[in-house]
Structures are given as structure tokens and as C-alpha cells.
Design an enzyme around this catalytic site. Sequence first.
Site, PDB file in Angstrom:
ATOM      1  N   GLY A  46      -7.405  13.560   6.085  1.00  0.00           N
ATOM      2  CA  GLY A  46      -7.847  13.108   4.771  1.00  0.00           C
ATOM      3  C   GLY A  46      -9.332  12.859   4.813  1.00  0.00           C
ATOM      4  O   GLY A  46      -9.898  12.621   5.891  1.00  0.00           O
ATOM      5  N   GLN A  51     -17.337   9.371   2.478  1.00  0.00           N
ATOM      6  CA  GLN A  51     -17.484   9.739   3.892  1.00  0.00           C
ATOM      7  C   GLN A  51     -18.471  10.880   4.098  1.00  0.00           C
ATOM      8  O   GLN A  51     -18.904  11.121   5.231  1.00  0.00           O
ATOM      9  CB  GLN A  51     -16.124  10.122   4.494  1.00  0.00           C
ATOM     10  CG  GLN A  51     -15.177   8.936   4.592  1.00  0.00           C
ATOM     11  CD  GLN A  51     -13.880   9.344   5.255  1.00  0.00           C
ATOM     12  OE1 GLN A  51     -12.996   9.862   4.603  1.00  0.00           O
ATOM     13  NE2 GLN A  51     -13.786   9.139   6.554  1.00  0.00           N
ATOM     14  N   CYS A  88      -9.766   6.846  11.668  1.00  0.00           N
ATOM     15  CA  CYS A  88     -10.610   7.287  10.550  1.00  0.00           C
ATOM     16  C   CYS A  88     -11.780   8.083  11.108  1.00  0.00           C
ATOM     17  O   CYS A  88     -12.377   7.679  12.111  1.00  0.00           O
ATOM     18  CB  CYS A  88     -11.113   6.063   9.795  1.00  0.00           C
ATOM     19  SG  CYS A  88     -12.207   6.442   8.420  1.00  0.00           S
ATOM     20  N   LEU A  89     -12.112   9.177  10.441  1.00  0.00           N
ATOM     21  CA  LEU A  89     -13.235   9.997  10.909  1.00  0.00           C
ATOM     22  C   LEU A  89     -14.552   9.215  10.884  1.00  0.00           C
ATOM     23  O   LEU A  89     -15.475   9.538  11.620  1.00  0.00           O
ATOM     24  CB  LEU A  89     -13.365  11.263  10.046  1.00  0.00           C
ATOM     25  CG  LEU A  89     -12.203  12.267  10.153  1.00  0.00           C
ATOM     26  CD1 LEU A  89     -12.391  13.393   9.140  1.00  0.00           C
ATOM     27  CD2 LEU A  89     -12.075  12.822  11.567  1.00  0.00           C
ATOM     28  N   HIS A 130      -5.060   5.142   2.450  1.00  0.00           N
ATOM     29  CA  HIS A 130      -6.273   5.067   3.275  1.00  0.00           C
ATOM     30  C   HIS A 130      -7.463   5.670   2.522  1.00  0.00           C
ATOM     31  O   HIS A 130      -8.549   5.075   2.480  1.00  0.00           O
ATOM     32  CB  HIS A 130      -6.004   5.803   4.595  1.00  0.00           C
ATOM     33  CG  HIS A 130      -7.159   5.869   5.529  1.00  0.00           C
ATOM     34  ND1 HIS A 130      -7.146   5.294   6.791  1.00  0.00           N
ATOM     35  CD2 HIS A 130      -8.381   6.474   5.420  1.00  0.00           C
ATOM     36  CE1 HIS A 130      -8.314   5.524   7.388  1.00  0.00           C
ATOM     37  NE2 HIS A 130      -9.071   6.251   6.585  1.00  0.00           N
ATOM     38  N   GLU A 131      -7.252   6.837   1.908  1.00  0.00           N
ATOM     39  CA  GLU A 131      -8.363   7.516   1.226  1.00  0.00           C
ATOM     40  C   GLU A 131      -8.762   6.790  -0.053  1.00  0.00           C
ATOM     41  O   GLU A 131      -9.956   6.681  -0.366  1.00  0.00           O
ATOM     42  CB  GLU A 131      -8.005   8.979   0.922  1.00  0.00           C
ATOM     43  CG  GLU A 131      -7.666   9.829   2.145  1.00  0.00           C
ATOM     44  CD  GLU A 131      -8.645   9.701   3.295  1.00  0.00           C
ATOM     45  OE1 GLU A 131      -9.854   9.489   3.052  1.00  0.00           O
ATOM     46  OE2 GLU A 131      -8.207   9.786   4.460  1.00  0.00           O
ATOM     47  N   HIS A 134     -11.022   4.035   0.669  1.00  0.00           N
ATOM     48  CA  HIS A 134     -12.423   4.448   0.855  1.00  0.00           C
ATOM     49  C   HIS A 134     -13.179   4.408  -0.479  1.00  0.00           C
ATOM     50  O   HIS A 134     -14.373   4.114  -0.498  1.00  0.00           O
ATOM     51  CB  HIS A 134     -12.493   5.883   1.411  1.00  0.00           C
ATOM     52  CG  HIS A 134     -12.411   5.978   2.907  1.00  0.00           C
ATOM     53  ND1 HIS A 134     -13.338   5.391   3.740  1.00  0.00           N
ATOM     54  CD2 HIS A 134     -11.532   6.619   3.720  1.00  0.00           C
ATOM     55  CE1 HIS A 134     -13.020   5.665   5.004  1.00  0.00           C
ATOM     56  NE2 HIS A 134     -11.928   6.399   5.025  1.00  0.00           N
TER      57      HIS A 134
HETATM   58 CO    CO Z   1     -10.961   7.118   6.702  1.00  0.00          CO
END
Ligand code: CO
Length: 161
Positions: A46, A51, A88-89, A130-131, A134
Site C-alpha cells: 500500500g 509518502q 511501513c515503507l 493503514h493507508e 496516512h
Molecule cells: Co505506511
Amino acid sequence: MALRNIRREGDPVLKKKTVSVTRFTPPLHRLLEDMRETMLAADGIGLAAPQVGISKSIIVLRDEDKILEVINPQITSSAGEITALEGCLSVPGIYGEVPRYADVEVSGQDRWGENVEYTASGLLARVFQHEIDHLRGILFVERAVRILSPEEVKELTNKTE
Ligand code: CO
């Protein structure tokens, strides 16, 4: 299409609340293509626009072999609770146990501005939450009930390699 730099924890854009998308035009489509490509190149499941430094309400997520794009996503209904591991990236190398709703319904728009709705459970429900977090400036580490120790992370990465 181009890969975009993934912003890391500490970058102020990750703490900002995003604004809604109102123009469903080629610049949005280019951003979506870049987000898809960036997510896949980073082996993520995701990615949210903040991000890649864009403070707009846009997410892309993997649903098995498909990629979903949701603009202005909102959770419209939720049920149950389940705690599981997340990463998470934008927070590389860190994993934590995060409680989430087990099932969610999400509404939003597609890249043309048409309304879309998704019913998700399991991993996809988790990724949606999660997204969408963000987009509100929330990282999973703030919701985690426990962060894995470096030893546990080492064990986890050995197992998945
Ligand atoms: Co994330």
C-alpha cells in the site's frame, strides 16, 4: 512514469492532514501511475500520497494480483477488532503489533471521479486502515501496542527471506 522518493518518518509531510482531490485530470493519473510503480518497486502492499510528498487524499493498495486506487477514501462502516503485525515503507525496519478493525467498508472515487465502494476483510482491511491513517498524518507506530525488538525483527526477516 517515474519512481518517486518515499518520504521517511520525520518528514513533516507525513504528519499533515491531506486535502481532498477535486480534479480528476491527467496530472492525477500520472501521480497514480507513479504511486503504483513506486509501491511495486519498493515491494509494498500500500502507498498513500503523503509518502511521496503529496498532501492529497489518494491511496493505492494491492489486493492479491490487482492494484486498487482510491481517491478521497472514507471508512463508512467497520466491525470487529484484530491485532497483527504491520510495517511501513516510511518507517523501514520497524514492525509493530497494531489493533485494527477486522472488516471495513470504504467509499471513495476512482481516477475518473466515479464513486467506488469496497468491502474488505483480513489483510486488505488492514491495509485500507493503514493507508487512510496516512491521509490523517498518522503512522502505524503511533497505533502500535507493541514494537518488535531488533532480535524479533531479525527472526522475522530470516523467516521471510
Ligand atoms: Co505506511
